[in-house]
Design a protein around this motif. Structure first.
Motif, PDB file in Angstrom:
ATOM      1  N   TRP A   1      39.851  35.406  42.477  1.00  0.00           N
ATOM      2  CA  TRP A   1      40.455  36.439  43.321  1.00  0.00           C
ATOM      3  C   TRP A   1      39.456  37.574  43.457  1.00  0.00           C
ATOM      4  CZ3 TRP A   1      46.216  38.287  42.485  1.00  0.00           C
ATOM      5  CH2 TRP A   1      46.648  38.979  43.631  1.00  0.00           C
TER       6      TRP A   1
ATOM      7  N   ARG B   1      41.182  33.476  46.573  1.00  0.00           N
ATOM      8  CA  ARG B   1      42.002  34.543  47.155  1.00  0.00           C
ATOM      9  C   ARG B   1      41.091  35.739  47.379  1.00  0.00           C
ATOM     10  NH1 ARG B   1      47.757  35.679  44.304  1.00  0.00           N
ATOM     11  NH2 ARG B   1      47.881  36.970  46.182  1.00  0.00           N
TER      12      ARG B   1
ATOM     13  N   ASP C   1      41.143  39.980  49.129  1.00  0.00           N
ATOM     14  CA  ASP C   1      41.836  41.082  49.804  1.00  0.00           C
ATOM     15  C   ASP C   1      40.847  42.206  50.071  1.00  0.00           C
ATOM     16  OD1 ASP C   1      44.868  40.528  49.870  1.00  0.00           O
ATOM     17  OD2 ASP C   1      44.343  40.018  47.801  1.00  0.00           O
TER      18      ASP C   1
ATOM     19  N   TRP D   1      48.770  37.144  36.440  1.00  0.00           N
ATOM     20  CA  TRP D   1      48.070  36.219  37.341  1.00  0.00           C
ATOM     21  C   TRP D   1      47.009  35.423  36.587  1.00  0.00           C
ATOM     22  CZ3 TRP D   1      43.006  35.568  39.045  1.00  0.00           C
ATOM     23  CH2 TRP D   1      42.862  34.653  40.096  1.00  0.00           C
TER      24      TRP D   1
ATOM     25  N   THR E   1      49.234  31.777  44.125  1.00  0.00           N
ATOM     26  CA  THR E   1      49.393  32.653  45.288  1.00  0.00           C
ATOM     27  C   THR E   1      50.765  33.325  45.302  1.00  0.00           C
ATOM     28  OG1 THR E   1      50.156  30.781  46.628  1.00  0.00           O
ATOM     29  CG2 THR E   1      47.804  31.291  46.685  1.00  0.00           C
TER      30      THR E   1
ATOM     31  N   ASP F   1      51.494  38.507  43.401  1.00  0.00           N
ATOM     32  CA  ASP F   1      50.739  39.259  44.396  1.00  0.00           C
ATOM     33  C   ASP F   1      50.451  40.665  43.891  1.00  0.00           C
ATOM     34  OD1 ASP F   1      49.423  39.547  46.775  1.00  0.00           O
ATOM     35  OD2 ASP F   1      51.175  40.231  47.878  1.00  0.00           O
TER      36      ASP F   1
ATOM     37  N   GLN G   1      49.169  44.223  45.569  1.00  0.00           N
ATOM     38  CA  GLN G   1      48.909  44.881  46.832  1.00  0.00           C
ATOM     39  C   GLN G   1      48.348  46.280  46.607  1.00  0.00           C
ATOM     40  OE1 GLN G   1      52.445  44.761  49.239  1.00  0.00           O
ATOM     41  NE2 GLN G   1      52.668  42.545  49.057  1.00  0.00           N
TER      42      GLN G   1
END
Length: 272
Positions: free
Chosen positions: A173, A205, A207, A229, A244, A247, A249
């Motif tokens: 990630w 993943r 972001d 995670w 997934t 999460d 954010q």
């Protein structure tokens, strides 16, 4: 009178045992134990006393601002600081101290192998997480030893490896802020684009947090969901699938410290 003495002795013995269990939660400084290698901390959670073989291991790689020959500097932010603040992390937490320059994957691996030799752990649940220079170190280490790392999280970093195919072999990630002035978001985006071109992004993943600065991402290291995670992965999974469902954010940053246990006792520090 003899009976009373025996009762008092039993009570004192029980209290001593309870105190011993409580002090099993500690930070141990390891200096010069690996010739030519990194000095490092090992945090041992209290539950380790009961579940040694099932205990996962987290390796945290700090950023350039903490590079120093002073081992205590590596405690200024990250998992060890989170633990002192009240975040309970049920894992061995290994924090090497980088004296300067890029993180060396082999030296990080030497720390991991030393820890495996001296502590019982679940070797199928070894995780690495790092920020900034440590984000580079995370991807460099995970990409070099993908078979050893159950999952990795790289914050506002990049990758120095010429061959980055190893990063496609484990759950990874990558998180980076678009307003990062210290390490451009392009450093992370280049890694993602390269893995996509090679079709190695099925376990990836990523972001890009709009407007997030470099320092803002440090709060990820204090979140419960970050460790949930990581812990959800194991090398026992033959598919090495990436989680997934859990999460994180950008909006979670403001609540990073919200559920810490304020009355949590600081771990005993053993600094030989």
């Amino acid at each position: 009178m003899g009976t009373i003495r025996r009762i008092l002795f039993t009570v004192l013995l029980c209290l001593a045992a309870a105190e011993g269990f409580a002090q099993y939660d500690y930070l141990h400084a390891n200096r010069k134990v690996i010739p030519g290698g990194y000095d490092f901390w090992v945090y041992t959670p209290e539950d380790y006393f009961y579940t040694q073989e099932q205990t996962p291991c987290i390796i945290f790689l700090h950023g350039a601002s903490l590079c120093s020959s002073n081992l205590n500097r590596s405690r200024r932010y990250g998992p060890l600081d989170a633990i002192v603040r009240g975040r309970q992390i049920p894992a061995l937490v290994v924090v090497p101290q980088n004296p300067g320059g890029a993180w060396n994957p082999k030296k990080v691996n030497d720390v991991l192998e030393w820890t495996k030799e001296h502590y019982k752990m679940d070797s199928t649940r070894v995780y690495v997480i790092g920020m900034s220079l440590g984000g580079y170190g995370t991807m460099d280490f995970a990409g070099t030893y993908p078979e050893k790392v159950a999952a990795a999280m790289a914050l506002c970093g990049g990758c120095s490896l010429k061959d980055q195919t190893g990063l496609g072999q484990l759950p990874l990630w990558i998180i980076h802020g678009t307003a990062d002035r210290a390490v451009s978001v392009r450093q992370s985006q280049t890694v993602v684009e390269g893995l996509k071109v090679k079709g190695l992004d099925t376990r990836l993943r990523y972001d890009w947090w709009k407007g997030a600065s470099h320092g803002a991402l440090a709060r990820v290291l204090y979140m419960t969901k970050t460790y949930e995670w990581l812990f959800s992965h194991s090398t026992r999974d033959p598919e090495r699938n990436v989680n997934t469902v859990i999460d994180i954010q950008q909006g979670d940053l403001k609540n990073a410290y919200g559920d810490m246990i304020r009355d949590y006792a600081d771990p005993e520090v053993i600094d030989d």
